[in-house]
Design a protein around this motif. Structure first.
Motif, PDB file in Angstrom:
ATOM      1  N   GLN A  93      34.911   8.982  13.272  1.00  0.00           N
ATOM      2  CA  GLN A  93      34.119   9.489  14.391  1.00  0.00           C
ATOM      3  C   GLN A  93      32.637   9.177  14.206  1.00  0.00           C
ATOM      4  O   GLN A  93      31.946   8.820  15.161  1.00  0.00           O
ATOM      5  CB  GLN A  93      34.333  10.999  14.525  1.00  0.00           C
ATOM      6  CG  GLN A  93      35.731  11.370  15.013  1.00  0.00           C
ATOM      7  CD  GLN A  93      36.049  12.842  14.830  1.00  0.00           C
ATOM      8  OE1 GLN A  93      35.455  13.519  13.978  1.00  0.00           O
ATOM      9  NE2 GLN A  93      37.002  13.349  15.608  1.00  0.00           N
ATOM     10  N   LEU A  94      32.145   9.303  12.968  1.00  0.00           N
ATOM     11  CA  LEU A  94      30.741   8.999  12.705  1.00  0.00           C
ATOM     12  C   LEU A  94      30.436   7.521  12.962  1.00  0.00           C
ATOM     13  O   LEU A  94      29.407   7.177  13.567  1.00  0.00           O
ATOM     14  CB  LEU A  94      30.379   9.362  11.266  1.00  0.00           C
ATOM     15  CG  LEU A  94      30.239  10.852  10.951  1.00  0.00           C
ATOM     16  CD1 LEU A  94      30.019  11.064   9.453  1.00  0.00           C
ATOM     17  CD2 LEU A  94      29.082  11.467  11.735  1.00  0.00           C
TER      18      LEU A  94
ATOM     19  N   ASN B 147      20.079  14.143  -1.805  1.00  0.00           N
ATOM     20  CA  ASN B 147      20.568  12.766  -1.936  1.00  0.00           C
ATOM     21  C   ASN B 147      22.043  12.704  -2.321  1.00  0.00           C
ATOM     22  O   ASN B 147      22.657  11.632  -2.268  1.00  0.00           O
ATOM     23  CB  ASN B 147      19.720  12.001  -2.959  1.00  0.00           C
ATOM     24  CG  ASN B 147      18.395  11.554  -2.368  1.00  0.00           C
ATOM     25  OD1 ASN B 147      18.308  11.275  -1.175  1.00  0.00           O
ATOM     26  ND2 ASN B 147      17.370  11.482  -3.201  1.00  0.00           N
ATOM     27  N   ALA B 148      22.614  13.865  -2.683  1.00  0.00           N
ATOM     28  CA  ALA B 148      24.062  13.908  -2.957  1.00  0.00           C
ATOM     29  C   ALA B 148      24.871  13.978  -1.673  1.00  0.00           C
ATOM     30  O   ALA B 148      26.101  13.858  -1.694  1.00  0.00           O
ATOM     31  CB  ALA B 148      24.383  15.109  -3.848  1.00  0.00           C
ATOM     32  N   ILE B 149      24.190  14.189  -0.540  1.00  0.00           N
ATOM     33  CA  ILE B 149      24.895  14.197   0.757  1.00  0.00           C
ATOM     34  C   ILE B 149      25.279  12.762   1.087  1.00  0.00           C
ATOM     35  O   ILE B 149      24.416  11.896   1.299  1.00  0.00           O
ATOM     36  CB  ILE B 149      23.997  14.781   1.865  1.00  0.00           C
ATOM     37  CG1 ILE B 149      23.659  16.245   1.563  1.00  0.00           C
ATOM     38  CG2 ILE B 149      24.663  14.656   3.225  1.00  0.00           C
ATOM     39  CD1 ILE B 149      22.676  16.869   2.540  1.00  0.00           C
ATOM     40  N   ALA B 150      26.542  12.474   1.060  1.00  0.00           N
ATOM     41  CA  ALA B 150      27.030  11.109   1.305  1.00  0.00           C
ATOM     42  C   ALA B 150      28.339  11.169   2.090  1.00  0.00           C
ATOM     43  O   ALA B 150      29.064  12.168   2.045  1.00  0.00           O
ATOM     44  CB  ALA B 150      27.236  10.375  -0.024  1.00  0.00           C
TER      45      ALA B 150
ATOM     46  N   ASP C  74      29.051   3.437   7.756  1.00  0.00           N
ATOM     47  CA  ASP C  74      28.238   2.222   7.756  1.00  0.00           C
ATOM     48  C   ASP C  74      27.152   2.348   8.818  1.00  0.00           C
ATOM     49  O   ASP C  74      27.439   2.353  10.022  1.00  0.00           O
ATOM     50  CB  ASP C  74      29.125   1.000   8.030  1.00  0.00           C
ATOM     51  CG  ASP C  74      28.336  -0.300   8.028  1.00  0.00           C
ATOM     52  OD1 ASP C  74      27.170  -0.277   7.578  1.00  0.00           O
ATOM     53  OD2 ASP C  74      28.885  -1.316   8.500  1.00  0.00           O
ATOM     54  N   LEU C  75      25.888   2.438   8.370  1.00  0.00           N
ATOM     55  CA  LEU C  75      24.747   2.524   9.293  1.00  0.00           C
ATOM     56  C   LEU C  75      23.821   1.314   9.158  1.00  0.00           C
ATOM     57  O   LEU C  75      22.695   1.341   9.648  1.00  0.00           O
ATOM     58  CB  LEU C  75      23.947   3.807   9.032  1.00  0.00           C
ATOM     59  CG  LEU C  75      24.682   5.138   9.231  1.00  0.00           C
ATOM     60  CD1 LEU C  75      23.734   6.306   8.973  1.00  0.00           C
ATOM     61  CD2 LEU C  75      25.260   5.233  10.632  1.00  0.00           C
ATOM     62  N   GLU C  76      24.311   0.246   8.493  1.00  0.00           N
ATOM     63  CA  GLU C  76      23.462  -0.930   8.274  1.00  0.00           C
ATOM     64  C   GLU C  76      22.976  -1.529   9.592  1.00  0.00           C
ATOM     65  O   GLU C  76      21.869  -2.070   9.659  1.00  0.00           O
ATOM     66  CB  GLU C  76      24.223  -1.985   7.450  1.00  0.00           C
ATOM     67  CG  GLU C  76      24.357  -1.627   5.978  1.00  0.00           C
ATOM     68  CD  GLU C  76      22.993  -1.479   5.313  1.00  0.00           C
ATOM     69  OE1 GLU C  76      22.150  -2.403   5.434  1.00  0.00           O
ATOM     70  OE2 GLU C  76      22.751  -0.417   4.695  1.00  0.00           O
TER      71      GLU C  76
END
Length: 622
Positions: free
Chosen positions: A379-380, A590-593, A598-600
């Motif tokens: 969904q993201l 920064n541990a939120i992953a 894919d946001l490239e």
């Protein structure tokens, strides 16, 4: 410019006001609307007069809606009130009648005038004038008896023929004093006329009995019997519910935000709509709350904004909604209303206005099923490749967002979801940030999530937080920096703005991001991500919680990052530093992953359009 539907123009050019009759009052008018001449052919003048006419009729309708229909109790009260009042008038009149002492004083005065030569036997006019007062005194009782006898005969005659002229004003007076919704000439009005005429006949029969010294008479008509109206509760000055709510709001004992306080005022106002504006706060009890709760459970969504319910009270709205059929508010919203009233009632208890909180135990059982779910990876990826983030047909309205095009939205609508994705912050917290809230310390960029007071310096945008524990410093995730967030901050600053998102505004209720939240939910449906409930703007916040749990952290390790308090009230009350030093917070954020996200493709779209510039001319949709 489109002319208002209340303003119409007839043949000849004269403007008229069209007054729409509220649904609950249409039985009292021959049609669903009225047309009132504004006596002008000039549109500007007509508009000015239209507003005054609308206000006048709004006041009329409000007065009519505040009145109530005639009940059997009202009829009984009308009869007994009239009977007792008229007998009291008779008693007072009898006490004012001349006595033997009055006769003797007047006779002595006449003889004195004869002795003084003021009354002479050869002057007929002086004789008549001299004895007139004495004769009137002697005849006062007999004349009064004759008048009552003649009125009794006339009432009996009129009652038999259905004529009620002699009693009409008494009926109007009763209707006016008791604020009844009864029109002249209507069937209820004629019924009251007959009842009061029968009561008047009974009064006159009793007075004629008194003329011969008989005070033992009782009504012979069965409708004339004692009846007592329940007294209307009326608050003393300063003791009504909303007057005391103003005091409560100024004190604000729980230090709730201005937005929450405004919502509480609306909720308590709806309770006042049920019990009445003059209802004393000291009389709020379980019964009143129970009856209000029963209405709330079938109260329609957005009733205050719905034209079909304009001018109606809560009970009338609920009744009319049986025909309109709008969906009703959720149990959660019912509980919010009860909580608002409950907090106010706790204050009333503390200040001695009531003995116990009547809302205690009134809340509806909570639905423990999860209402909001985090987005999954699929969904993201679908969301961040959709037109809102990659290029849409236009940015003027939500209806253009889901259509592919060349317009790139790069304001709060683009950045707030991404910031929530990588911080778990609430949307309103992010949208109200000032540029000065984006700072760097020890080489770490962070967002300073704070609130402002009413007495902050001029020009400072008001900021509010959900709770005191919501104040915190949240490091900016590396993923946001890679997507160009700091470039956006620099461009906004160069454009001369003070707010991070200048186009993010509060709605009429003072809520930040509420309109965008609703539009975002609809957007998710249009791009095929959402079908029904479960996903919303808050899904990003839920996803951030799960991301830290996947990283091996316990809730107690990271709650403070999301603005949830940790520890007991005692420990929270000591010291002034926030929990977690900045480097520790950076490690957490920064541990939120999101594995597989894919946001490239967004990194190639870092061009920033400042909010005060207009988007480039649209190209044809792809």
């Amino acid at each position: 410019m489109t002319r208002r539907s209340n303003l119409i123009r007839r043949e000849g050019g004269t403007y008229y006001a069209r007054i729409y009759i509220p649904a609950d009052l249409r039985d009292h008018f021959p049609s669903e609307d009225k047309k009132i001449s504004l006596r002008t052919k000039d549109e500007a003048t007509a508009k000015r007069r239209l507003n005054a006419e609308l206000q006048k009729w709004d006041a009329t309708f409000e007065d009519m809606l505040a009145r109530r229909h005639l009940t059997d109790q009202d009829k009984a009260v009308a009869v007994w009130e009239h009977y007792e009042a008229k007998l009291q008038e008779d008693a007072e009149r009898r006490r004012a009648m001349p006595t033997d002492a009055d006769f003797e004083r007047e006779a002595a005065r006449v003889w004195q005038r004869i002795d003084n030569g003021e009354i002479r036997s050869d002057d007929m006019v002086s004789m008549i004038n001299g004895y007139a007062e004495l004769e009137l005194l002697k005849r006062a009782r007999q004349d009064d008896t004759n008048l009552r006898s003649r009125r009794l005969a006339a009432l009996r005659r009129d009652l038999a023929s259905g004529r009620y002229v002699l009693i009409k004003e008494a009926v109007r007076d009763f209707i006016r004093r008791h604020r009844l919704l009864v029109e002249d000439g209507s069937a209820p009005f004629r019924e009251l006329e007959e009842l009061l005429m029968r009561a008047d006949i009974q009064v006159l029969e009793r007075t004629l009995e008194r003329d011969v010294g008989d005070y033992s008479g009782r009504p012979t008509d069965p409708i004339v019997k004692p009846a007592f109206a329940a007294p209307r509760e009326t608050a003393a000055p300063g003791q009504s519910i909303m007057e005391l709510f103003d005091v409560y709001a100024r004190e604000n004992p729980r230090r709730i935000t201005l937005d929450t306080l405004a919502q509480a005022r609306r909720d308590v106002g709806l309770f006042v709509d049920h019990v009445g504006t003059t209802y004393p706060a000291s009389k709020i009890d379980k019964r009143a709350v129970r009856e209000w709760k029963a209405l709330l459970m079938i109260y329609p969504v957005k009733a205050a904004e719905t034209k079909a319910f304009a001018g109606m009270k809560i009970a009338q709205i609920v009744k009319h909604n049986a025909e309109v059929g709008k969906p009703v508010i959720t149990p959660r919203t019912v509980n919010r209303h009860l909580a608002s009233l409950g907090a106010f009632c706790s204050w009333l208890v503390a200040h001695g206005y009531i003995d116990a909180n009547p809302t205690e135990g009134m809340a509806l059982a909570k639905d423990k099923r999860k209402k909001v779910f985090p987005f999954n990876t699929e969904q993201l990826n679908l969301l961040f490749r959709s037109p809102l983030f990659t290029g849409c047909e236009g940015d003027e309205a939500p209806r253009f967002w889901h259509k592919p095009g060349s317009v790139r939205i790069r304001d709060h609508r683009y950045w707030v979801p991404l910031i929530m994705l990588y911080s778990g912050a609430r949307p309103a917290e992010v949208a109200q940030l000032m540029l000065s809230d984006i700072r760097q310390m020890e080489g770490i960029w962070f967002m300073d999530i704070t609130e402002t007071d009413d007495d902050d310096e001029a020009g400072q945008e008001r900021k509010t937080l959900k709770t005191a524990g919501s104040k915190r410093q949240v490091p900016i995730h590396g993923g946001l920096i890679r997507l160009g967030f700091l470039d956006y901050v620099a461009d906004i600053k160069a454009a001369g703005h003070t707010r991070l998102f200048p186009l993010a505004v509060r709605n009429v209720r003072g809520q930040m991001m509420a309109d965008f939240s609703r539009a975002f939910g609809r957007y998710l449906e249009k791009v095929g991500i959402k079908d029904g409930k479960g996903l919303s703007l808050y899904s990003f916040r839920h996803g951030a919680f799960d991301a830290l749990r996947r990283a091996g952290y316990l809730d107690d390790d990271f709650n403070f990052i999301f603005g949830h308090g940790n520890g007991s009230r005692v420990t929270r009350g000591y010291g002034v530093l926030s929990q977690g030093m900045l480097d520790k917070r950076t490690e957490l954020v920064n541990a939120i992953a999101y594995p597989g996200l894919d946001l490239e493709h967004l990194r190639g779209m870092v061009t920033v359009e400042t909010p005060c510039s207009k988007p480039a001319k649209k190209e044809a949709p792809v």
